[in-house]
Design an enzyme around this catalytic site. Sequence first.
Site, PDB file in Angstrom:
ATOM      1  N   ASP A  12      10.249  26.405 -81.986  1.00 28.59           N
ATOM      2  CA  ASP A  12      11.468  26.328 -82.800  1.00 28.59           C
ATOM      3  C   ASP A  12      12.203  27.649 -82.626  1.00 28.59           C
ATOM      4  OD1 ASP A  12      13.337  25.489 -84.841  1.00 28.59           O
ATOM      5  OD2 ASP A  12      12.270  26.733 -86.277  1.00 28.59           O
ATOM      6  N   SER A  13      13.426  27.707 -83.112  1.00 32.44           N
ATOM      7  CA  SER A  13      14.169  28.972 -83.098  1.00 32.44           C
ATOM      8  C   SER A  13      13.450  30.024 -83.935  1.00 32.44           C
ATOM      9  CB  SER A  13      15.557  28.760 -83.691  1.00 32.44           C
ATOM     10  OG  SER A  13      15.443  28.392 -85.058  1.00 32.44           O
ATOM     11  N   CYS A  75      12.836  21.539 -83.368  1.00 32.50           N
ATOM     12  CA  CYS A  75      14.124  22.136 -83.717  1.00 32.50           C
ATOM     13  C   CYS A  75      15.213  21.129 -83.361  1.00 32.50           C
ATOM     14  CB  CYS A  75      14.289  23.417 -82.898  1.00 32.50           C
ATOM     15  SG  CYS A  75      15.879  24.226 -83.116  1.00 32.50           S
ATOM     16  N   GLU A 153      13.690  32.402 -92.692  1.00 29.38           N
ATOM     17  CA  GLU A 153      13.127  33.374 -91.735  1.00 29.38           C
ATOM     18  C   GLU A 153      12.589  34.611 -92.458  1.00 29.38           C
ATOM     19  OE1 GLU A 153      12.716  33.358 -88.167  1.00 29.38           O
ATOM     20  OE2 GLU A 153      12.908  31.246 -88.641  1.00 29.38           O
ATOM     21  N   CYS A 185      17.492  19.966 -90.227  1.00 31.31           N
ATOM     22  CA  CYS A 185      17.042  21.228 -89.628  1.00 31.31           C
ATOM     23  C   CYS A 185      15.615  21.440 -90.099  1.00 31.31           C
ATOM     24  CB  CYS A 185      17.938  22.362 -90.106  1.00 31.31           C
ATOM     25  SG  CYS A 185      17.298  24.016 -89.737  1.00 31.31           S
ATOM     26  N   HIS A 187      13.937  23.973 -90.719  1.00 29.51           N
ATOM     27  CA  HIS A 187      13.701  25.019 -91.733  1.00 29.51           C
ATOM     28  C   HIS A 187      13.822  24.455 -93.155  1.00 29.51           C
ATOM     29  CE1 HIS A 187      14.297  27.781 -88.361  1.00 29.51           C
ATOM     30  NE2 HIS A 187      13.961  28.789 -89.130  1.00 29.51           N
TER      31      HIS A 187
HETATM   32  N1  DGL Z   1      15.096  24.857 -87.181  1.00 27.79           N
HETATM   33  C1  DGL Z   1      16.183  24.563 -86.350  1.00 27.79           C
HETATM   34  C2  DGL Z   1      16.702  23.167 -86.427  1.00 27.79           C
HETATM   35  O1  DGL Z   1      15.939  22.263 -86.696  1.00 27.79           O
HETATM   36  C3  DGL Z   1      17.144  25.613 -85.952  1.00 27.79           C
HETATM   37  C4  DGL Z   1      17.857  26.381 -86.953  1.00 27.79           C
HETATM   38  C5  DGL Z   1      18.603  27.537 -86.366  1.00 27.79           C
HETATM   39  O2  DGL Z   1      17.981  28.369 -85.717  1.00 27.79           O
HETATM   40  O3  DGL Z   1      19.823  27.590 -86.581  1.00 27.79           O
HETATM   41  O4  DGL Z   1      17.849  22.907 -86.196  1.00 27.79           O
END
Ligand code: DGL
Length: 264
Positions: A12-13, A75, A153, A185, A187
């Site tokens: 993931d990011s 992600c 984060e 997302c 997160h």
């Molecule tokens: N967790 C990510 C997603 O599902 C990326 C969020 C990000 O880095 O902007 O989109």
Amino acid sequence: MDMNESPIGVFDSGVGGLSVLRHIRNQLPHENLLYVADSAYAPYGSRSSEEIQERSLALAEFLTGHGAKALVVACNTATASAAALLRKRHDLPIVAMEPAVKPAVETTRNGIIGVLATSSMLKSAQFAALVESYGKEVHIITRAGIGLVECVERGDLDGDEVKTLLHGYLTPMLEQGADTLVLGCTHYPFLRPVIEQVVCGRMSIIDTGAAVASHLRQRIEDAGIAAARPGHGEASFWTSGSADQAHEVMSRLWAWSSHYPGDV
Ligand code: DGL
């Protein structure tokens, strides 16, 4: 090493993909897992598609270099920009995410759906195609969750900033009558307790982590590469960011995930 015993690579990011990894751990307990958080480059949501492709290719190289037998793009944003490219470059099962517009259409009772995702995801051709395929009969209200990824984060899951941001994003959806909320997302599932406080039972909340884990299980079973050994697999965690911060935040989120392995 026998392919069946090779690990599954997940990226993931940043730390958000741990919300997917918990479902994978839950549904595939025998598998060894390698997780990479690209925290030095998070958030992806404000990066160009080319940058996201470049990072996704680098992370896939890293994971396959460590023997990954399958990849999970945990992600939504990286999926939209890079999943097709990864599939062209790597000949192994690749499972990716997409915002749960279809399940939301099946869930809504009044035909009004809220989608909270990154701005890059909401602007993507993949999202436009999802709306085109499934969203014709419903009203979809989209909101970019600017700032939320940064909070997660840092390990801030329920502070004042998170509460203010979520009130700002979700109240207009509630006012327009949305009865279903897509968490677009990876997160955001970590913010679910606060999201639930804000929506107060007025929206069904949909996240795709469990569906992605069961799709992954199917793919590796079909390919004949599922772990054959008894006992629990191991999970290893990597980051492109600060190891100290990653250790602290990832341990907290992974512990949180053991509390909420499936449904939250
Ligand atoms: N967790 C990510 C997603 O599902 C990326 C969020 C990000 O880095 O902007 O989109």
